[in-house]
Enzyme design. Sequence first.
Site, PDB file in Angstrom:
ATOM      1  N   GLY C 177       0.829  -1.205   0.000  1.00  0.00           N
ATOM      2  CA  GLY C 177       0.000   0.000   0.000  1.00  0.00           C
ATOM      3  C   GLY C 177       0.855   1.244   0.000  1.00  0.00           C
ATOM      4  O   GLY C 177       0.454   2.284   0.505  1.00  0.00           O
ATOM      5  N   ILE C 216      10.752   3.356 -10.812  1.00  0.00           N
ATOM      6  CA  ILE C 216      10.283   3.872 -12.096  1.00  0.00           C
ATOM      7  C   ILE C 216       9.593   5.204 -11.887  1.00  0.00           C
ATOM      8  O   ILE C 216       8.556   5.282 -11.227  1.00  0.00           O
ATOM      9  CB  ILE C 216       9.338   2.861 -12.772  1.00  0.00           C
ATOM     10  CG1 ILE C 216      10.120   1.573 -13.060  1.00  0.00           C
ATOM     11  CG2 ILE C 216       8.755   3.437 -14.064  1.00  0.00           C
ATOM     12  CD1 ILE C 216       9.302   0.454 -13.613  1.00  0.00           C
ATOM     13  N   ARG C 305      -9.937 -11.560 -10.047  1.00  0.00           N
ATOM     14  CA  ARG C 305     -11.274 -11.190  -9.553  1.00  0.00           C
ATOM     15  C   ARG C 305     -11.776  -9.995 -10.334  1.00  0.00           C
ATOM     16  O   ARG C 305     -11.076  -9.440 -11.166  1.00  0.00           O
ATOM     17  CB  ARG C 305     -11.180 -10.816  -8.076  1.00  0.00           C
ATOM     18  CG  ARG C 305     -10.162  -9.683  -7.861  1.00  0.00           C
ATOM     19  CD  ARG C 305     -10.247  -9.090  -6.480  1.00  0.00           C
ATOM     20  NE  ARG C 305      -9.124  -8.204  -6.207  1.00  0.00           N
ATOM     21  CZ  ARG C 305      -9.062  -6.919  -6.535  1.00  0.00           C
ATOM     22  NH1 ARG C 305     -10.057  -6.372  -7.203  1.00  0.00           N
ATOM     23  NH2 ARG C 305      -8.014  -6.173  -6.229  1.00  0.00           N
ATOM     24  N   VAL C 308     -12.812  -3.021  -8.790  1.00  0.00           N
ATOM     25  CA  VAL C 308     -13.732  -1.909  -8.512  1.00  0.00           C
ATOM     26  C   VAL C 308     -14.018  -1.126  -9.795  1.00  0.00           C
ATOM     27  O   VAL C 308     -15.151  -0.773 -10.097  1.00  0.00           O
ATOM     28  CB  VAL C 308     -13.117  -0.974  -7.441  1.00  0.00           C
ATOM     29  CG1 VAL C 308     -13.929   0.311  -7.310  1.00  0.00           C
ATOM     30  CG2 VAL C 308     -13.027  -1.690  -6.101  1.00  0.00           C
TER      31      VAL C 308
END
Lengths: 149, 149, 458, 458
Positions: C177, C216, C305, C308
């Site tokens: 994260g 990067i 999956r 969103v």
Amino acid sequence: MSEDKSISLELLNEVCDVMDDRQLTEVYLRDGEVTLRVRRESQTASAPSGAPQPAPSPSASTPVQSDHVEGEFINAPMPGVFYRSAAPDEPFFVNEGDIVSAEDTICLIEAMKIFNPIQPGFSCQIVEVVVENETVVEYDQPLFRIKRT
Amino acid sequence: MSEDKSISLELLNEVCDVMDDRQLTEVYLRDGEVTLRVRRESQTASAPSGAPQPAPSPSASTPVQSDHVEGEFINAPMPGVFYRSAAPDEPFFVNEGDIVSAEDTICLIEAMKIFNPIQPGFSCQIVEVVVENETVVEYDQPLFRIKRT
Amino acid sequence: MFRKILIANRGEIAVRIIRTCRDMGIKTVAVYSTADRDALHVKYADEQCCIGPPPPAESYLKHANIITVAQLTNADAIHPGVGFLSEDSQFAEICEAHRITFIGPSIDNLVRMGDKAEARETMSKLGLKLVPGSRSTRQGRLKRGRKRGVVETEEEAVEIAERIGYPVGIKASAGGGGRGIRIANNQMSLLNLFHTAKSEAESAFGNADVYIEKWIENARHIEVQILADKHDNVVHLGERECSIQRKQQKLLEEAPSPSIGGKLRAEICKAAIKAAKSISYSNVGTIEFVVDSDDNFYFLEMNTRLQVEHTVTEMTTGIDLVREQIRVAAGEQLGYNHSDIRIDGHAIECRINAEDAQNGFMPSPGEITSYLPPGGIGIRTDSHLYTGHTVPPYYDSLIAKLIAHGRSREEAIIRMKRALEELTIGGVKTTTSLHQEILRDERFLAGRVDTGFLDDGV
Amino acid sequence: MFRKILIANRGEIAVRIIRTCRDMGIKTVAVYSTADRDALHVKYADEQCCIGPPPPAESYLKHANIITVAQLTNADAIHPGVGFLSEDSQFAEICEAHRITFIGPSIDNLVRMGDKAEARETMSKLGLKLVPGSRSTRQGRLKRGRKRGVVETEEEAVEIAERIGYPVGIKASAGGGGRGIRIANNQMSLLNLFHTAKSEAESAFGNADVYIEKWIENARHIEVQILADKHDNVVHLGERECSIQRKQQKLLEEAPSPSIGGKLRAEICKAAIKAAKSISYSNVGTIEFVVDSDDNFYFLEMNTRLQVEHTVTEMTTGIDLVREQIRVAAGEQLGYNHSDIRIDGHAIECRINAEDAQNGFMPSPGEITSYLPPGGIGIRTDSHLYTGHTVPPYYDSLIAKLIAHGRSREEAIIRMKRALEELTIGGVKTTTSLHQEILRDERFLAGRVDTGFLDDGV
């Protein structure tokens, strides 16, 4: 929103009655769109006496969106530009304190190059000129606060 | 929203009754669209009845969506099928009126083919069995109304 | 086809899945925690069952409770939504053991792509570039007893950095994260930062392991939507641009990407198809890439999956991805190939979070005192809000997704601006104003977006 | 392009127009009656001005007040919306005199198509069929002092009926909206009904004039959307099926029509283009036809304005009709022709009226105590509602339009069903349940719709 302010007013009166009966100092009531806050300094004022009510008795010409100014108004019968005199160098049709009769012109509203003279329709005293000279007014906007004579 | 303002007024009066009964000086009440705050300087006002409070004191296990049933409950700790006995022909673990101790199995909840024995965790009396035998229960659903002993 | 699907999720995604089930004539079962008793997904479903207290581990992640409810309600499939159990191979195995279809890829797919190290290895063997660094080392070079990619000494760090070239990022293995990253521009700063990074990792995550990766700059985050059935048919539905992120959290996504050209687009999509085919993937999936300023693209990971941001792909293709997902999970064939898929116009999604953008993006749960979604031409709203709903503090802060579609990117942008202006959410703070700032930003309007977009200030 | 547009309308259509103005970067002025002080169009506009009391004649139809506000706010154009002033050629003339652009067709277009008799005459000369009857008589055959099409004696009635064939409708000239119609299946019933019809017309409308027209059973109401600029470019955007009506009021519309085949569609659209070109039409316009059970189509009238149901055409073409309307009114060129227009999928609109469907469709004004529009894929909502809004009793009862789009008619239908289920409107009665019944009706599902659809009961 409640279209009829007299409902709110009625509610206020009824709440005051309850405050008297119950000797309350504050009520905050919110019910949907209606919000009401009432305060009193002390419950000694309770006085269930026959004290004269302020009697707001608003006339039909009282604007719905009244900014809590008490009294009776003459409202704009059309949208346009509000003029207090017939020409820039002429005196105002009316001033505060003047007493006018039903047919007196008290202002002009210019709409589509036409200057429409506005008359009160009843005799009254001009208590306050609410709108600035030469400004745009909406339909139903209060122009003069008046007192019927 | 309450379309009838008299409902609010009625509520206000009823709240005042409670304030009288309970000798309160302030109430803040919020129920859906209705918000009501009432204050009074001192409880010297009307009705000095020293009525005892019902003391609802709900325990942590009282379900949020309680159907206005008073008292304390043992709720389902998991979703599953509620069984009052170990097998169809066996007697119920508990019946209304029984007094049970913390470690007694009072029912089973079947989840994924596993029969989970449920214990109250404290000694108490079974006042009422709220759920039908062999029906599906949700997490947190009240199973037994109880009284701690 | 399934008769009844249990949706093992909450919030807008649960509502979104119920909508498609309803369209397909499939009954739905909502599960919910006690914090979500009054949630919209509970109201919209045909059946509903409370499965536990607010903490996800005791409700939305609780395998046993969810399977129990599926069995008791005779649900023949479980849709895990996004997050929660959606990439949980163990849960998929339990579903299989109970003869309940897990609406997602095969267990093998979940396992292989879920192990991020193995996923990188697989893709590398396939010829996809990985971001150079200590983790891109091949299995064979790993010393015994060493954890993959972990850099233990200053000497190793310098050696790797020399090989891949500065700047390099020193990243905590246990991080994620976007937390626990230090950037070194040369050897001196690398030597300075190496031990700092390790001790920070130790104190922040209780694990001092770090790895080193090429840093990067001005990276673009591009992902490709894959759709595959169980009969070896694989298509891509184009790419999505997801570079606009705050602390590695996507905020605004669009399709197609405004930051890549046609040639690069074709290469990336081709690579994604190749990757999906190589592991016999089925169901919807997303292959994520980072693209550097020289248009080199590197495999990042595969999300096995629904995403969103799948909505922007739906708007540009006209394909209901949840419907396709359910269809292929039920064993049906795709029934179309690339020549039948047309990318039409441009779509943008803004994620509206209950967060205080003026105050460090603190979560802002609470009661929704007023709610009016935007309407009119080109606007779609996916949300679980209603006036009077209380946003609980226990879960993701995503409360609404606004999606604007237009024939051009410009048209999508102006419609999104209008939608953001119309959106009324009272009672909680939201990220609406941040989106409005992004949509006014000249770099955004020019399509010059990268993952550093918000660092530079909007 | 215009800098500021005054919207001389209210309700959902005013909101819809403001949305497009916003998208185009054009400022907006809302006008409103005292009954609409808190209306959404007033909130959404950049400027707003109260123009009169609730009765439309004293506010939304009051030329002087609207022109005054346009001048005072420096609006350079007026969009009349639908209804109210939208087909008022006199108002368009006043706009022109004040150098304000009336967003609509030319004054000549308004006048010629506004006179329904002249419109029929024009279209008949062009070779379009009219519904046979006393009104389709050519100008030249009119006797002096006789009103067009009025049938005065039994002998005339019988003569006309013999010519056009039974059944025939005896209609009050002053009627409209489906009121004042008697149907005769043979000469005896014609003789019986003729005087009844005349005296009913006299008592209902204060005017005993009646005309006789071929009664078309199982008629379909098909209209073609025309878009034309001021540079002789005319395109059609396909047809709309509007047969589902209650008392001549459209309830549910779709595009394309499920009730006509490709050949008829092509013919009708060609006829519509020809009609529009023949009068040098510009702006958006709709040509309405009735189609009988033998696929003969008859010109009904031309609406020289935007239609309520323009939304279904927007969904299938991707073209914002209000934007095009504003563009061509500003003198811009269309910039595309038929080969650039693609009809994509299928769209349905349900008009949600504040009416009590269980109680003779009595208007049901009042306060909206809760409002949650539907959301998700394929759904668009055009509405001016919000929680706390009061629907005034003075105007049209239309409070929301739900529009569903899908790749097929079937997909559009299932999405509309879902949207109707999700729609939450508290405080007033609505026509939602009637739409749900229509969407379950087997005739509807089979695409077998005609103007008698609701007469036969759903």
